[in-house]
Design a protein around this motif. Sequence first.
Motif, PDB file in Angstrom:
ATOM      1  N   ASN A 312       0.817  -1.211   0.000  1.00  0.00           N
ATOM      2  CA  ASN A 312       0.000   0.000   0.000  1.00  0.00           C
ATOM      3  C   ASN A 312       0.850   1.261   0.000  1.00  0.00           C
ATOM      4  O   ASN A 312       0.482   2.283  -0.583  1.00  0.00           O
ATOM      5  CB  ASN A 312      -0.924   0.001   1.219  1.00  0.00           C
ATOM      6  CG  ASN A 312      -1.986  -1.074   1.137  1.00  0.00           C
ATOM      7  OD1 ASN A 312      -2.215  -1.637   0.061  1.00  0.00           O
ATOM      8  ND2 ASN A 312      -2.630  -1.373   2.242  1.00  0.00           N
ATOM      9  N   SER A 316       0.694   4.261  -2.798  1.00  0.00           N
ATOM     10  CA  SER A 316       0.515   5.674  -2.469  1.00  0.00           C
ATOM     11  C   SER A 316       1.628   6.527  -3.065  1.00  0.00           C
ATOM     12  O   SER A 316       1.392   7.640  -3.536  1.00  0.00           O
ATOM     13  CB  SER A 316       0.477   5.854  -0.948  1.00  0.00           C
ATOM     14  OG  SER A 316      -0.625   5.164  -0.386  1.00  0.00           O
ATOM     15  N   LYS A 319       1.289   7.860  -6.563  1.00  0.00           N
ATOM     16  CA  LYS A 319       0.309   8.925  -6.814  1.00  0.00           C
ATOM     17  C   LYS A 319       0.958  10.303  -6.931  1.00  0.00           C
ATOM     18  O   LYS A 319       0.260  11.304  -7.051  1.00  0.00           O
ATOM     19  CB  LYS A 319      -0.714   8.976  -5.670  1.00  0.00           C
ATOM     20  CG  LYS A 319      -1.433   7.667  -5.433  1.00  0.00           C
ATOM     21  CD  LYS A 319      -2.273   7.253  -6.609  1.00  0.00           C
ATOM     22  CE  LYS A 319      -3.006   5.965  -6.311  1.00  0.00           C
ATOM     23  NZ  LYS A 319      -3.782   5.492  -7.460  1.00  0.00           N
ATOM     24  N   ARG A 559      -8.879   4.373  -2.156  1.00  0.00           N
ATOM     25  CA  ARG A 559      -7.715   5.226  -2.449  1.00  0.00           C
ATOM     26  C   ARG A 559      -8.075   6.266  -3.504  1.00  0.00           C
ATOM     27  O   ARG A 559      -8.719   5.967  -4.502  1.00  0.00           O
ATOM     28  CB  ARG A 559      -6.563   4.356  -2.958  1.00  0.00           C
ATOM     29  CG  ARG A 559      -5.291   5.155  -3.258  1.00  0.00           C
ATOM     30  CD  ARG A 559      -4.196   4.264  -3.799  1.00  0.00           C
ATOM     31  NE  ARG A 559      -3.651   3.417  -2.754  1.00  0.00           N
ATOM     32  CZ  ARG A 559      -3.823   2.120  -2.691  1.00  0.00           C
ATOM     33  NH1 ARG A 559      -4.568   1.522  -3.598  1.00  0.00           N
ATOM     34  NH2 ARG A 559      -3.285   1.411  -1.730  1.00  0.00           N
TER      35      ARG A 559
END
Length: 571
Positions: A312, A316, A319, A559
């Motif tokens: 995870n 992230s 992004k 998300r």
Amino acid sequence: MSREAKEEGNRLFQDKDYESAILKYQKAIKLLPKFHIDVSYLRSNIAECYIQMGITEYPKAIIECSLSLQISHKHNKALLKRARCYEALENYDLAEVDVCQVLQMEPRNVMALELYERVKKGKCRNADGSTRNVKLVYGEEIRWAQISTTNCNILKLREIISEKFPKSKAIHVKYKDQEGDLVTITTNQELNWAETGGEGDQASIKLYIVEVNPDQDPLYYQLTKTECKKHENCAVKEPTSIDDWIIQFAQIFKNYVGLNSDTYLDIHKLGMKLYSEAMEESVADEEAQSLFNTAAEKFQEMAALALFNWGNVHMSRAKKRLYITEDASKETVVLKVSAAYELARSEYLQAGDRYEESLKIKPDFYEAVLALGQQQFEQAKLSWYYAVGNNANLETWPSSEALELYNNAEGNMEKGMQMWETYEESKPSKVKLGMQKMGLDRIFKDLSEDETLEQSSNMRSQINLLWGTMLYERSIMEFKLELPVWQECLEVAVEKFELAGASETDIHLIMKNHCSNESAVEGMSFNIDEIVQAWNEMYEAKRWESGVRSFRLEPVLRRRVSKLCHDLEYV
């Protein structure tokens, strides 16, 4: 709470409010176990406050440093602070011991090297100081001693007392004032008062030595260590702490087993021996084996969950948004776009590796299966937008990689959904039974049956929402590539949105903005991401209102969409 008190103390220290900072540090210490490592650092902070308050507070700083070192013997900052205080109080021998200990661990410590040189010079300056006679009274024994009138302090005096009375342990040193009262000497200033106003003539003074408990003598352990450092074969005994459970454990054996533990000197050692024997007998019992199986499953889940969360993190990091100024040249834009794409692609690949490692540890970990599907979907979407942003020739663009990622993503979504449904069916019996065996079933009593059903419904909606978004994005790519299957893909996407609970208005808006619609805005400016984000925000509000707790997979499914694809669209 301890950390908050410490941070408040640091702020007060920066504001030079040292007394208030000390109170905050002391509060932080009270909130921690006695021998917690943070207590050592907090004691060192208190010592620094006393140092900043002036030389009259140096003895208190020395005590705090000593308490810090009882917990962490290699705390170099505490050693250096104590050495600085010794130096200022002209106790160069003790200062040299502390500095040498630091230099043994860090031979190139600049501060320690400088302090070592100053201590050496100080010892040379005071080599020929004058002395004064002192009469030491210890019980019925009275002995003479001499102290320096230039560099004697309470620590030096304690060393002299230890030499004159080798059997003395923890003590208080007292003097009689002019009114005949015995006053305990705790600071160098009080020692000076004893020299000027105590019992005795001008040539000598009388000091009384009284035995006390080691906890009442903060210099006891420090002086014991200092003495031991002078003898290579001396073993220093550290202060010990017997927890309450050990006493209770010994009491149980005394009362119920018939063992009179009071006849033994070392209750702790005997208790631990019997405890180990009892544990060995317990783990071999048949009843313990099922608990071992449950424990193994939980540790397996913990290891898989750690890798899942690690993945995870990479998701992230992928992004990261692309920032380009209006006056940037074309070459600069191309370089930034390429760098951002490669960075995101690398993060997606690493996320996928972590999810796969998680599944190797726990093959039925449905969260990792669904997360792997989302990772493959986002990687395929990024590849497509990068090609469009670079004006690639779609007829020759190698779409096989993106299509394969989409196929794998859909396969993982279907597999993950089946695994989750199987888990939901077995959860009431399997999970509850495991919790009961470990005595943990009370943790789940506050989650009612209605709340459990609502949580399960929310989970199903979130999975279908992600699945529908994935199929919708794929239909966009297939339509642009003129693949005839795009319409079938879009229809299935709409079915998933309906299962997720989307309204007819939202679905109509999504269909209207599909690139196959001639009335849609030209290009790829569809609003699927904005609609999905709105659904997530509405879901968040509903969850807070109902009070139903979130599920572990929720951060993955909810998300926020990457801004990089949007940037690539308009570059």
